[in-house]
Write a protein that holds these residues in place. Structure first.
Motif, PDB file in Angstrom:
ATOM      1  N   UNK A 197       9.033  26.081 132.485  1.00 39.07           N
ATOM      2  CA  UNK A 197       9.952  25.108 131.919  1.00 39.07           C
ATOM      3  C   UNK A 197      10.570  24.331 133.050  1.00 39.07           C
ATOM      4  N   UNK A 198      10.723  23.103 132.709  1.00 38.62           N
ATOM      5  CA  UNK A 198      11.283  21.968 133.683  1.00 38.62           C
ATOM      6  C   UNK A 198      12.813  22.076 133.440  1.00 38.62           C
ATOM      7  N   UNK A 199      13.411  22.255 134.851  1.00 34.44           N
ATOM      8  CA  UNK A 199      14.657  22.416 135.004  1.00 34.44           C
ATOM      9  C   UNK A 199      15.157  21.715 136.185  1.00 34.44           C
ATOM     10  N   UNK A 200      15.637  20.405 136.232  1.00 36.80           N
ATOM     11  CA  UNK A 200      15.925  19.696 137.484  1.00 36.80           C
ATOM     12  C   UNK A 200      17.131  18.946 137.457  1.00 36.80           C
ATOM     13  N   UNK A 201      17.417  18.057 138.375  1.00 40.53           N
ATOM     14  CA  UNK A 201      18.623  17.417 138.548  1.00 40.53           C
ATOM     15  C   UNK A 201      18.964  16.515 137.371  1.00 40.53           C
TER      16      UNK A 201
END
Length: 227
Positions: free
Chosen positions: A56-60
């Motif tokens: 799962x994408x988790x970024x700034x």
């Protein structure tokens, strides 16, 4: 594996894919979801170690609105691992907000030990490492000059992250505020095929890199004021 926490912060290699711990691989195999800064980058690592798990994408750019949903899933019993593209999550990468909110919601957090780029750069610099200050990336514009003026009086060894295209500009600003004879070290491409560390004065290091095409992730270590 037996879970003791709900959220695991898992360091990943900063270059050489062999620089990952057995425990980190076990966590990545066993959790319900892996939160990744860039799913493509993490996908390469997982494929290398034949790990098939949900990403799962988790970024700034999405951490502010993703965190609440992630907390809800963790409180519902899911086990998750947070990874950045390289190194330890939350060190100049996303992670702080999620850890803070987990603790505020009584969700257990555990950070595994592992790769962090500034440690080998600091040790290889030959500069004092009994006391040091990690500055990460300096502000690009607003607040940059003020920060440099404050750091001019810093007596501890200073560690910075920098991008290749800003390295010469940053080194020249260091020379302006710290003096061209200040001892420093620049490490790039750590653990990779073209790994390089250049030690010397700021003046010497600037002359060296002005003649080169600069590539790769960079760590700059600068000695503290001694007078």
């Amino acid at each position: 594996m037996e879970f003791k926490s709900s959220l695991y912060l898992v360091p990943t290699p900063i270059g050489n894919l062999d620089d990952i711990t057995i425990r980190a691989l076990e966590v990545l195999k066993s959790v319900d979801v892996i939160l990744a800064e860039d799913t493509r980058t993490t996908g390469v690592l997982l494929k290398h170690y034949e790990i098939k798990n949900s990403l799962k994408s988790y970024h700034i750019h999405n951490e502010h609105y993703q965190t609440e949903k992630i907390i809800a899933d963790l409180k519902a019993g899911k086990k998750m691992a947070l990874v950045s593209d390289a190194g330890t999550p939350a060190i100049s990468d996303p992670g702080f907000l999620l850890v803070r909110d987990c603790l505020q919601n009584n969700v257990s957090v555990e950070c595994l030990p592992g790769a962090t780029a500034f440690v080998p750069a600091l040790v290889s610099s030959g500069l004092p490492n009994d006391k040091f200050v990690f500055e990460g990336f300096l502000p690009v514009k607003k607040g940059r000059q003020t920060r440099l003026e404050i750091l001019a009086n810093e007596t501890r060894t200073m560690i910075f992250y920098e991008s290749p295209h800003r390295l010469i500009k940053t080194l020249n600003q260091f020379k302006e505020h710290f003096g061209e004879d200040r001892k420093a070290s620049v490490s790039r491409e750590l653990t990779k095929m073209f790994e390089e560390t250049k030690n010397g004065t700021l003046g010497e290091i600037i002359s060296y890199f002005e003649e080169k095409k600069i590539k790769g992730e960079i760590v700059v270590v600068v000695g503290g004021q001694t007078n």
